[in-house]
Each structure stands twice: as structure tokens, then as C-alpha cells.
Enzyme design. Structure first.
Site, PDB file in Angstrom:
ATOM      1  N   CYS A   1       0.782  -1.224   0.000  1.00  0.00           N
ATOM      2  CA  CYS A   1       0.000   0.000   0.000  1.00  0.00           C
ATOM      3  C   CYS A   1       0.826   1.292   0.000  1.00  0.00           C
ATOM      4  O   CYS A   1       1.914   1.348   0.555  1.00  0.00           O
ATOM      5  CB  CYS A   1      -0.955   0.087   1.171  1.00  0.00           C
ATOM      6  SG  CYS A   1      -2.025  -1.344   1.323  1.00  0.00           S
TER       7      CYS A   1
ATOM      8  N   GLY B   1       1.060  -0.699  -4.585  1.00  0.00           N
ATOM      9  CA  GLY B   1      -0.189  -1.455  -4.527  1.00  0.00           C
ATOM     10  C   GLY B   1      -0.996  -1.266  -5.782  1.00  0.00           C
ATOM     11  O   GLY B   1      -1.209  -0.120  -6.204  1.00  0.00           O
TER      12      GLY B   1
ATOM     13  N   ASN C   1      -1.153   1.841   5.511  1.00  0.00           N
ATOM     14  CA  ASN C   1      -0.060   1.065   4.935  1.00  0.00           C
ATOM     15  C   ASN C   1       0.575   0.282   6.082  1.00  0.00           C
ATOM     16  O   ASN C   1       1.055   0.880   7.038  1.00  0.00           O
ATOM     17  CB  ASN C   1       0.955   2.011   4.290  1.00  0.00           C
ATOM     18  CG  ASN C   1       2.182   1.308   3.750  1.00  0.00           C
ATOM     19  OD1 ASN C   1       3.184   1.937   3.476  1.00  0.00           O
ATOM     20  ND2 ASN C   1       2.128   0.002   3.571  1.00  0.00           N
ATOM     21  N   GLY C   2       0.581  -1.050   5.965  1.00  0.00           N
ATOM     22  CA  GLY C   2       1.165  -1.887   7.011  1.00  0.00           C
ATOM     23  C   GLY C   2       0.194  -2.966   7.437  1.00  0.00           C
ATOM     24  O   GLY C   2      -0.876  -3.117   6.841  1.00  0.00           O
TER      25      GLY C   2
ATOM     26  N   CYS D   1      11.403  -0.794   7.676  1.00  0.00           N
ATOM     27  CA  CYS D   1      11.546  -2.043   6.913  1.00  0.00           C
ATOM     28  C   CYS D   1      12.780  -1.962   6.010  1.00  0.00           C
ATOM     29  O   CYS D   1      12.859  -1.100   5.135  1.00  0.00           O
ATOM     30  CB  CYS D   1      10.299  -2.261   6.060  1.00  0.00           C
ATOM     31  SG  CYS D   1      10.470  -3.572   4.843  1.00  0.00           S
TER      32      CYS D   1
ATOM     33  N   TYR E   1      14.031  -3.172  -2.114  1.00  0.00           N
ATOM     34  CA  TYR E   1      13.135  -3.381  -3.239  1.00  0.00           C
ATOM     35  C   TYR E   1      11.894  -2.496  -3.286  1.00  0.00           C
ATOM     36  O   TYR E   1      11.535  -1.981  -4.339  1.00  0.00           O
ATOM     37  CB  TYR E   1      12.697  -4.863  -3.256  1.00  0.00           C
ATOM     38  CG  TYR E   1      11.442  -5.122  -4.046  1.00  0.00           C
ATOM     39  CD1 TYR E   1      11.441  -5.027  -5.431  1.00  0.00           C
ATOM     40  CD2 TYR E   1      10.247  -5.428  -3.405  1.00  0.00           C
ATOM     41  CE1 TYR E   1      10.275  -5.238  -6.159  1.00  0.00           C
ATOM     42  CE2 TYR E   1       9.083  -5.639  -4.129  1.00  0.00           C
ATOM     43  CZ  TYR E   1       9.109  -5.544  -5.499  1.00  0.00           C
ATOM     44  OH  TYR E   1       7.978  -5.732  -6.215  1.00  0.00           O
TER      45      TYR E   1
ATOM     46  N   SER F   1      14.062  -3.831 -10.719  1.00  0.00           N
ATOM     47  CA  SER F   1      14.596  -3.617  -9.375  1.00  0.00           C
ATOM     48  C   SER F   1      16.047  -4.072  -9.235  1.00  0.00           C
ATOM     49  O   SER F   1      16.758  -3.622  -8.348  1.00  0.00           O
ATOM     50  CB  SER F   1      13.718  -4.324  -8.341  1.00  0.00           C
ATOM     51  OG  SER F   1      13.542  -5.674  -8.713  1.00  0.00           O
TER      52      SER F   1
ATOM     53  N   ASP G   1      19.708  -9.947  -9.084  1.00  0.00           N
ATOM     54  CA  ASP G   1      18.349  -9.598  -8.658  1.00  0.00           C
ATOM     55  C   ASP G   1      18.400  -9.154  -7.193  1.00  0.00           C
ATOM     56  O   ASP G   1      19.411  -9.335  -6.523  1.00  0.00           O
ATOM     57  CB  ASP G   1      17.402 -10.792  -8.831  1.00  0.00           C
ATOM     58  CG  ASP G   1      15.946 -10.348  -8.952  1.00  0.00           C
ATOM     59  OD1 ASP G   1      15.665  -9.140  -8.804  1.00  0.00           O
ATOM     60  OD2 ASP G   1      15.080 -11.208  -9.192  1.00  0.00           O
ATOM     61  N   ASP G   2      17.281  -8.568  -6.719  1.00  0.00           N
ATOM     62  CA  ASP G   2      17.308  -8.019  -5.362  1.00  0.00           C
ATOM     63  C   ASP G   2      16.985  -9.031  -4.282  1.00  0.00           C
ATOM     64  O   ASP G   2      17.403  -8.871  -3.135  1.00  0.00           O
ATOM     65  CB  ASP G   2      16.354  -6.822  -5.261  1.00  0.00           C
ATOM     66  CG  ASP G   2      14.981  -7.169  -5.767  1.00  0.00           C
ATOM     67  OD1 ASP G   2      14.321  -8.018  -5.156  1.00  0.00           O
ATOM     68  OD2 ASP G   2      14.565  -6.613  -6.795  1.00  0.00           O
TER      69      ASP G   2
ATOM     70  N   CYS H   1       7.105 -12.248   7.278  1.00  0.00           N
ATOM     71  CA  CYS H   1       6.880 -10.850   7.656  1.00  0.00           C
ATOM     72  C   CYS H   1       5.442 -10.698   8.139  1.00  0.00           C
ATOM     73  O   CYS H   1       4.520 -11.152   7.479  1.00  0.00           O
ATOM     74  CB  CYS H   1       7.102  -9.937   6.450  1.00  0.00           C
ATOM     75  SG  CYS H   1       6.665  -8.208   6.804  1.00  0.00           S
TER      76      CYS H   1
ATOM     77  N   CYS I   1      14.098  -2.725  10.703  1.00  0.00           N
ATOM     78  CA  CYS I   1      13.559  -4.062  10.903  1.00  0.00           C
ATOM     79  C   CYS I   1      14.287  -4.970   9.929  1.00  0.00           C
ATOM     80  O   CYS I   1      14.367  -4.671   8.733  1.00  0.00           O
ATOM     81  CB  CYS I   1      12.058  -4.104  10.627  1.00  0.00           C
ATOM     82  SG  CYS I   1      11.413  -5.807  10.659  1.00  0.00           S
TER      83      CYS I   1
ATOM     84  N   CYS J   1      12.735 -10.585   8.592  1.00  0.00           N
ATOM     85  CA  CYS J   1      12.621 -11.663   7.606  1.00  0.00           C
ATOM     86  C   CYS J   1      13.997 -12.218   7.219  1.00  0.00           C
ATOM     87  O   CYS J   1      14.102 -13.295   6.643  1.00  0.00           O
ATOM     88  CB  CYS J   1      11.876 -11.172   6.365  1.00  0.00           C
ATOM     89  SG  CYS J   1      12.590  -9.671   5.670  1.00  0.00           S
TER      90      CYS J   1
HETATM   91 FE1  SF4 Z   1      10.424  -5.499   6.055  1.00  0.00          FE
HETATM   92 FE2  SF4 Z   1      11.244  -7.986   6.431  1.00  0.00          FE
HETATM   93 FE3  SF4 Z   1      10.704  -6.408   8.544  1.00  0.00          FE
HETATM   94 FE4  SF4 Z   1       8.738  -7.305   6.947  1.00  0.00          FE
HETATM   95  S1  SF4 Z   1      10.066  -8.547   8.277  1.00  0.00           S
HETATM   96  S2  SF4 Z   1       8.984  -5.219   7.739  1.00  0.00           S
HETATM   97  S3  SF4 Z   1       9.736  -7.292   4.901  1.00  0.00           S
HETATM   98  S4  SF4 Z   1      12.353  -6.129   7.017  1.00  0.00           S
END
Ligand code: SF4
Length: 476
Positions: A17, A44, A118-119, A255, A261, A302, A364-365, A401, A452, A455
Site C-alpha cells: 500500500c 499497490g 499502509n502496514g 523495513c 526493493y 529492481s 536480482d534483489d 513478515c 527491521c 525476515c
Molecule cells: Fe520489512 Fe522484512 Fe521487517 Fe517485513 S520482516 S517489515 S519485509 S524487514
């Protein structure tokens, strides 16, 4: 949880989003918000919506489809007023339906509120139970409902939205960058980790805009002022801009995938150019995982900055070996099985003259599920490449995530179940190298700003939904 969006860039997780808001002192804002959303389309593609206020009435127009499909001149003409919010949606929670399109709207007495999110919240079950709601289909709808129930429509200062938001926001857990409005103000709010971006821009007429990304400010002619801080709530009305801080604890954790990306390369976050950071990721990837090769080929679009960085650092010539069909958009036509088998060709096609007989570094990313990367490696080989050395400008994506990306099902993540060598063999590449987390953070140029990395590292900055047992999330 829906599958990958048709417009998803190959292996990267789906976006979650885009939000935009505008408060002008001199002009109607519907066109301005339209172009803001247009610049955020990459975040989005399932639905788009705008709500505006003429000071007395809030009007909402939303529908499924791309921004340019949803809105035409008559639709924008019907959105009257000098303040409003907009939203483009990629559904990470709830199905793709008109009802789930945003902005969400509630009427409380004479107060009309709209919300764009968004989130992803991580405590939806708890919130639904506390509200006694069983019909809400998305976390955003729950937020609108919780907010509406706290609005005191009798306030003489008409600050019902603002006061209710201060009260309800601390009960929301997880990721939320929001734009909200009532008849007389727009509001921007970021969760205390600031998982999703949000920035403030100034219009030349003295008005203001809020946007998920700085690139959208450029498109509407607004000047970047600053990022909305994690945990900050910004209220913009006839009295100007003021900030509130509804949360007790704030711990910045943007994030990291915004840098890898999600965000547009022409955006800035934490004061750093996204394109510059991606280029640096490629340079560091070349240092960590060199290859004996003839050409560096990006997976467009990307993978382009990282491939350029890889080529610059390694001295291996950069070339276009794959072409992206720029006009692949959201389609509601289901392809036949035969067409689905060829699905990737809808997005990318090889240039055999660039690949034939060459030892190719393919950049690639990210690799999330692995299915399309395998097809890509085969495509490059079938086009005549002698060797394919796959280089990925982020670490293995091993944990789900819960903050707004469509990867909450761990069973779909290839790196959760395979070693790097197993992934290489599975994808059919000659070699495979992932950028380390340390190098990725350094490449952003703002490693200490707070990210963050859940993932990639398994370290979640917040509690995660109870149904997800942390101990089951250990990597292979
Ligand atoms: Fe971003 Fe990964 Fe954290 Fe999700 S878990 S917010 S994709 S860094």
C-alpha cells in the site's frame, strides 16, 4: 492471504500500500492526490481510492484497479474540497474486494472520518474481540471502527478525530503508517517502530502533503520538509502543522526491504538515496561474491542499480539481457494453464544476442519463493548463456513478515527450507551468492538509523501474532 500480485517484480515479496494526503489553502486537491497516488502505484495495484472534504462533507470514491483505471475526470470532478487523503492497496490482509478498498469511512454524528493504512497490525484478533466485532474484514477496518467508537462528536472545538486517535493508537500493535481526515483536517501517523515510511512536504501555496515516499512529492511539485518520525502524529488544519506523540516507547525500525526493493529508486529514506544505496549493495555483492564472467545482467527493473554497482566494482561489462514489458498491469483475466506456464514471458523476455555464449552474472534483489527465479535462470540458459552466476543483493529471506508483506506463510519461503547450496541446485544456477546482512546494512549508509531485519535475521522488533510460534521459525 492472497497470492502474489500479477505485477509483483518476480521474486520480491508483494508491496503493501501507498498513502497520500493533501491540505491546500487555494486549490481543490483531488487532482493533486490522484497524481500523488499515481507516483505510488508500485506500492499497490489492487485498488485505489480518494476521500476529500469541502469543509462540511467528506466524499469517498474508490474501486478495484490501477489508479488510472479507477479515476477519470468526472470522478475527480466529483471529489470536491481543499483537503483529502488517498490510498493504493495491495491486500496483505483480507480479500481483493470493493469493500476492502480504502479509504475506510465512518460517520459519527456530524463527524465524518476517513482512513488509509499502509502496514499490517499484529493484534487484530485481540482488537476484534475487544470491539466485539466479527464482521471486520481487514485490520484497517478494525482501526476505523475502534477510532469511530471513541470520537466525541459533541466537542465544541471539533477535535474529535484528533483526541480519539491519541486515545486509540496505543492499542494498535504492529505496522501502520496512516493518513486520516475529517471535514477540517488531515492527519499522518506512524507506528512507534516506523516500519512503513511517511514524509511531509510543503506546497507552494502554503499547503501541505503527506506521502509514503518522497518521489510522490516531486511529482506534485511539493518540497520535501522531513520524514514523519516513528511514533509521531502530525495534524494539519487551518492553524498549520502540529505534532503529538501518542506512544510511550519509540524504537525506529524501518523495513529494510524498503531499501532493497519496495521503495522507488528516486525516493529518499533516512536522508539516503534509495538508488545510491542499491548501487552500493551491488558493489559490496561483487566484493563478497566475485564471479568469473563476461557480462553483468540485471533482472529489470529492481535489479538494475545493484547490477550497475556489481559491474562498476568488478569491471565486468554491464549489459541488458532481459527486457521488461512495462505495460503489464493488474489484469482480471485469468490466463489459461498453457498461458500460465509461459507466465513469466508476460513480464520479461531475453535478448539472445546479449547472452549467447556468455558467462552471465544475473543480479536480482531477492529470492522469496524461488519459482520465478528458477524460470529466469532457465530462460537465460535457453537464450544461449554458457554459465549463469546468480547474485542477490539481500540475504536469504528465511522468516515470515507480519508487518505488511505477503510473506506470512513460512512454508512458501524457499530459504526457510533449503541451504544456499540446495537453492543453487534447485534453481539450476552455476553459482549463487547472497549479500550478507552486515554488508546490506552498511550499503544503506544509515546502518545505525534503526531497521527491521526480521525476515532476514529472525529478530522481530515487536511481539508477533500468537498463532505463529517463534520456536517454529528457526531457519534450516
Ligand atoms: Fe520489512 Fe522484512 Fe521487517 Fe517485513 S520482516 S517489515 S519485509 S524487514
Amino acid at each position: 492471504m492472497p497470492g502474489a500480485a500479477p505485477t509483483e517484480t518476480l521474486e520480491a515479496p508483494g508491496e503493501a500500500c501507498g498513502v497520500f494526503a493533501a491540505y491546500s489553502t487555494t486549490q481543490r486537491v483531488s487532482h493533486l492526490i490522484y497524481f500523488g497516488l499515481f507516483a505510488l502505484q508500485h506500492r499497490g495495484q489492487e485498488s485505489a481510492g480518494i476521500a476529500t472534504s469541502n469543509g462540511e462533507t467528506v466524499t469517498v470514491f474508490k474501486d478495484l484497479g490501477l489508479v488510472a483505471q479507477v479515476f477519470d475526470e468526472p470522478a475527480l470532478a466529483g471529489l470536491d474540497g481543499h483537503l483529502g487523503i488517498g490510498h493504493t492497496r495491495y491486500s496483505t490482509m483480507g480479500s481483493t474486494s470493493w469493500a476492502n478498498a480504502q479509504p475506510a469511512h465512518r460517520q459519527v454524528g456530524n463527524t465524518s472520518v476517513a482512513l488509509g493504512h499502509n502496514g499490517n497490525l499484529t493484534n487484530t484478533a485481540e482488537l476484534a474481540a475487544s470491539l466485539g466485532v466479527s464482521t471486520a474484514t481487514t485490520d484497517s477496518d478494525l482501526m476505523a471502527e475502534g477510532l469511530a467508537r471513541l470520537i466525541d462528536d459533541e466537542r465544541s472545538d471539533s477535535r474529535g478525530l484528533e483526541v480519539a486517535l491519541m486515545e486509540v493508537a496505543p492499542s494498535w500493535k504492529g505496522a501502520f503508517s496512516l493518513v486520516l481526515m475529517d471535514q477540517g483536517r488531515i492527519v499522518g501517523l506512524r507506528d512507534p517502530n516506523g516500519f512503513r515510511p511517511l514524509c511531509l512536504g510543503a506546497l507552494s501555496d502554503g499547503g501541505w502533503v503527506l506521502s509514503s515516499e518522497t518521489a510522490a512529492l516531486d511529482l506534485v511539485g511539493a518540497k520535501f520538509v522531513r520524514e514523519v518520525a516513528p511514533g509521531e502524529m502530525i495534524v494539519i488544519d487551518a492553524n498549520g502543522v502540529k505534532s503529538h506523540y501518542p506512544f510511550r516507547e519509540v524504537k525506529p525500525g524501518l523495513c529494510l526491504f524498503e531499501f532493497v526493493y519496495f521503495a522507488r529508486p528516486d525516493s529518499h529514506m533516512y536522508g539516503r538515496s534509495i538508488h545510491g544505496a542499491r548501487h552500493e549493495m551491488g558493489r559490496r555483492l561483487a566484493a563478497e561474491h566475485p564471479a568469473n564472467a563476461d557480462v553483468v545482467v540485471p533482472v529489470p527493473e529492481s535489479g538494475i542499480p545493484a547490477a550497475q554497482g556489481f559491474a562498476a566494482a568488478s569491471g565486468i561489462p554491464y549489459t541488458d539481457g532481459l527486457v521488461k514489458n512495462r505495460y503489464v498491469g493488474r489484469t482480471f483475466i485469468e490466463p489459461t494453464q498453457m498461458l500460465r506456464d509461459q507466465g513469466i514471458r508476460l513480464k520479461l523476455n531475453p535478448i539472445p544476442d546479449s547472452l549467447r555464449g556468455k558467462r552471465v552474472v544475473l543480479v536480482d534483489d531477492s529470492i522469496v519463493r524461488g519459482s520465478t527465479t528458477g524460470k529466469l535462470v532457465s530462460m537465460v540458459r535457453d537464450a544461449g548463456a554458457a554459465e549463469v552466476h546468480l547474485r542477490i543483493s539481500s540475504p536469504p529471506y528465511r522468516w515470515p513478515c507480519f508487518y505488511g508483506m505477503d510473506t506470512s506463510d513460512r512454508s512458501t519461503l524457499i530459504a526457510a527450507h533449503m541451504t544456499v547450496e540446495e537453492i543453487r541446485a534447485h534453481l539450476g544456477a552455476d553459482t549463487l551468492g547472497y549479500l550478507s546482512l552486515e554488508a546490506l546494512l552498511e550499503a544503506t549508509g544509515v546502518a545505525d538509523a534503526g531497521f527491521c531485519t526480521a525476515c532476514l535475521s529472525g529478530e522481530y522488533p515487536t511481539d508477533i501474532p500468537e498463532s505463529s510460534d517463534k520456536f517454529q521459525l528457526e531457519p534450516h
